[in-house]
Design an enzyme around this catalytic site. Sequence first.
Site, PDB file in Angstrom:
ATOM      1  N   ASP A 180      32.183  53.661  85.722  1.00  0.00           N
ATOM      2  CA  ASP A 180      32.745  54.092  84.447  1.00  0.00           C
ATOM      3  C   ASP A 180      33.033  55.585  84.516  1.00  0.00           C
ATOM      4  O   ASP A 180      32.542  56.283  85.413  1.00  0.00           O
ATOM      5  CB  ASP A 180      31.772  53.795  83.297  1.00  0.00           C
ATOM      6  CG  ASP A 180      32.333  54.185  81.934  1.00  0.00           C
ATOM      7  OD1 ASP A 180      33.381  53.630  81.564  1.00  0.00           O
ATOM      8  OD2 ASP A 180      31.755  55.046  81.258  1.00  0.00           O
ATOM      9  N   SER A 181      33.765  56.080  83.535  1.00  0.00           N
ATOM     10  CA  SER A 181      34.056  57.517  83.466  1.00  0.00           C
ATOM     11  C   SER A 181      32.822  58.323  83.076  1.00  0.00           C
ATOM     12  O   SER A 181      32.808  59.539  83.251  1.00  0.00           O
ATOM     13  CB  SER A 181      35.173  57.774  82.453  1.00  0.00           C
ATOM     14  OG  SER A 181      34.766  57.376  81.157  1.00  0.00           O
ATOM     15  N   TYR A 189      38.232  60.081  80.762  1.00  0.00           N
ATOM     16  CA  TYR A 189      39.432  59.686  81.481  1.00  0.00           C
ATOM     17  C   TYR A 189      40.630  59.494  80.555  1.00  0.00           C
ATOM     18  O   TYR A 189      41.779  59.537  80.992  1.00  0.00           O
ATOM     19  CB  TYR A 189      39.197  58.360  82.212  1.00  0.00           C
ATOM     20  CG  TYR A 189      38.439  58.441  83.516  1.00  0.00           C
ATOM     21  CD1 TYR A 189      37.818  59.606  83.953  1.00  0.00           C
ATOM     22  CD2 TYR A 189      38.329  57.300  84.322  1.00  0.00           C
ATOM     23  CE1 TYR A 189      37.121  59.652  85.145  1.00  0.00           C
ATOM     24  CE2 TYR A 189      37.630  57.334  85.527  1.00  0.00           C
ATOM     25  CZ  TYR A 189      37.027  58.507  85.927  1.00  0.00           C
ATOM     26  OH  TYR A 189      36.333  58.540  87.105  1.00  0.00           O
ATOM     27  N   GLY A 190      40.363  59.217  79.277  1.00  0.00           N
ATOM     28  CA  GLY A 190      41.420  58.753  78.379  1.00  0.00           C
ATOM     29  C   GLY A 190      42.599  59.677  78.216  1.00  0.00           C
ATOM     30  O   GLY A 190      43.725  59.227  77.999  1.00  0.00           O
ATOM     31  N   CYS A 239      35.345  50.617  82.460  1.00  0.00           N
ATOM     32  CA  CYS A 239      36.072  51.670  81.740  1.00  0.00           C
ATOM     33  C   CYS A 239      37.426  51.078  81.372  1.00  0.00           C
ATOM     34  O   CYS A 239      38.152  50.602  82.248  1.00  0.00           O
ATOM     35  CB  CYS A 239      36.246  52.896  82.635  1.00  0.00           C
ATOM     36  SG  CYS A 239      37.370  54.158  81.982  1.00  0.00           S
ATOM     37  N   ASN A 240      37.738  51.073  80.089  1.00  0.00           N
ATOM     38  CA  ASN A 240      38.989  50.471  79.652  1.00  0.00           C
ATOM     39  C   ASN A 240      40.205  51.199  80.208  1.00  0.00           C
ATOM     40  O   ASN A 240      41.186  50.570  80.609  1.00  0.00           O
ATOM     41  CB  ASN A 240      39.043  50.452  78.123  1.00  0.00           C
ATOM     42  CG  ASN A 240      38.156  49.395  77.520  1.00  0.00           C
ATOM     43  OD1 ASN A 240      38.590  48.276  77.248  1.00  0.00           O
ATOM     44  ND2 ASN A 240      36.896  49.730  77.306  1.00  0.00           N
ATOM     45  N   THR A 241      40.146  52.539  80.242  1.00  0.00           N
ATOM     46  CA  THR A 241      41.278  53.304  80.769  1.00  0.00           C
ATOM     47  C   THR A 241      41.504  52.986  82.237  1.00  0.00           C
ATOM     48  O   THR A 241      42.644  52.743  82.670  1.00  0.00           O
ATOM     49  CB  THR A 241      41.035  54.814  80.587  1.00  0.00           C
ATOM     50  OG1 THR A 241      40.814  55.094  79.203  1.00  0.00           O
ATOM     51  CG2 THR A 241      42.230  55.614  81.072  1.00  0.00           C
ATOM     52  N   CYS A 297      36.894  50.824  74.207  1.00  0.00           N
ATOM     53  CA  CYS A 297      36.339  51.814  75.131  1.00  0.00           C
ATOM     54  C   CYS A 297      34.856  51.513  75.201  1.00  0.00           C
ATOM     55  O   CYS A 297      34.212  51.321  74.156  1.00  0.00           O
ATOM     56  CB  CYS A 297      36.586  53.239  74.620  1.00  0.00           C
ATOM     57  SG  CYS A 297      35.727  54.512  75.596  1.00  0.00           S
ATOM     58  N   THR A 298      34.310  51.458  76.399  1.00  0.00           N
ATOM     59  CA  THR A 298      32.902  51.059  76.513  1.00  0.00           C
ATOM     60  C   THR A 298      31.949  52.127  75.985  1.00  0.00           C
ATOM     61  O   THR A 298      30.748  51.872  75.859  1.00  0.00           O
ATOM     62  CB  THR A 298      32.541  50.704  77.979  1.00  0.00           C
ATOM     63  OG1 THR A 298      33.013  51.732  78.861  1.00  0.00           O
ATOM     64  CG2 THR A 298      33.152  49.367  78.364  1.00  0.00           C
ATOM     65  N   HIS A 299      32.463  53.314  75.668  1.00  0.00           N
ATOM     66  CA  HIS A 299      31.632  54.309  74.977  1.00  0.00           C
ATOM     67  C   HIS A 299      31.411  53.943  73.509  1.00  0.00           C
ATOM     68  O   HIS A 299      30.387  54.311  72.920  1.00  0.00           O
ATOM     69  CB  HIS A 299      32.300  55.691  75.022  1.00  0.00           C
ATOM     70  CG  HIS A 299      32.211  56.386  76.340  1.00  0.00           C
ATOM     71  ND1 HIS A 299      32.958  56.023  77.430  1.00  0.00           N
ATOM     72  CD2 HIS A 299      31.461  57.454  76.737  1.00  0.00           C
ATOM     73  CE1 HIS A 299      32.681  56.827  78.450  1.00  0.00           C
ATOM     74  NE2 HIS A 299      31.781  57.706  78.054  1.00  0.00           N
ATOM     75  N   GLU A 330      29.138  61.166  75.045  1.00  0.00           N
ATOM     76  CA  GLU A 330      28.697  61.871  76.250  1.00  0.00           C
ATOM     77  C   GLU A 330      27.669  62.962  75.927  1.00  0.00           C
ATOM     78  O   GLU A 330      26.852  63.315  76.772  1.00  0.00           O
ATOM     79  CB  GLU A 330      29.892  62.480  76.986  1.00  0.00           C
ATOM     80  CG  GLU A 330      30.794  61.460  77.670  1.00  0.00           C
ATOM     81  CD  GLU A 330      30.141  60.783  78.856  1.00  0.00           C
ATOM     82  OE1 GLU A 330      29.329  61.430  79.544  1.00  0.00           O
ATOM     83  OE2 GLU A 330      30.428  59.592  79.097  1.00  0.00           O
TER      84      GLU A 330
END
Length: 269
Positions: free
Chosen positions: A9-10, A41-42, A72-74, A183-185, A151
Amino acid sequence: MQQPIAILDSGVGGLTVAKEVLRQLPREKVIYFGDTARAPYGSRPAEEVMRFTREIVDYLAQYHPKMIVIACNTATAVALEDIRSRVNVPVVGVIRPGARAAIGRTQTGVIGVIGTEGTIRSCAYELVLKELSPHIKVISEACPAFVPLVEQGNFRSKKTLETVHRELDHLRDCQIDTLILGCTHYPFLSETISEVMGQQVTLISSADETAREISTILHDKNKLARYEELPVHQFLCSGEAGIFKHIAEQWLGEQIEQSPVVWQIPHIG
């Protein structure tokens, strides 16, 4: 069968997927890579996200994973097919599982998608949703302010509530009954997002569905782990380790209390 599942993931967002994998598949060894030094990353160009994803996959190759999960979706939107063409193990993304779950839950056929600028710009969710159900109405919105909150470990605060209101208030008039956290965040902020959107809106995290897809693929390929003992998991991040470890331990909780965990800071790129 004893090889690990590699999850990348980012940053810390993919821990939402890792948690479900650890819960649903407790005998599987997980190697997690969070690219915290280069998150988010987005807002980055697609070519840069592609390069970062390739670098991480190349690094993880030394562990001989039996599956790679792009949590990570992006990165899923940009690099999934490229990574599949470069490795000889299954590669799973998070977009299709999340879209399937949303189709199964919506009653009105109006689905919202929130994600990073890169994910929304790619139209990846809309394309998959329309493929699965052509008559679905999709309303997409980029929420770039969410990832920095996560983050920083800022999940519930006055600032978080104000930010979520600012990003999502206008969506409450769109008759959405299902909202994909693209977004996995974002599941880290699910309590606040639900508070803002209201109980009538079902939130969809791709983590559950992605873990189920992982389980199905490994079962079909006869590659489920047969460990006698609990595996030793490895969690790696490219940036400052303190906050990453704190968030990981807080989020994963009981999922890592019983299993040994190794924390590392690799050098890539």
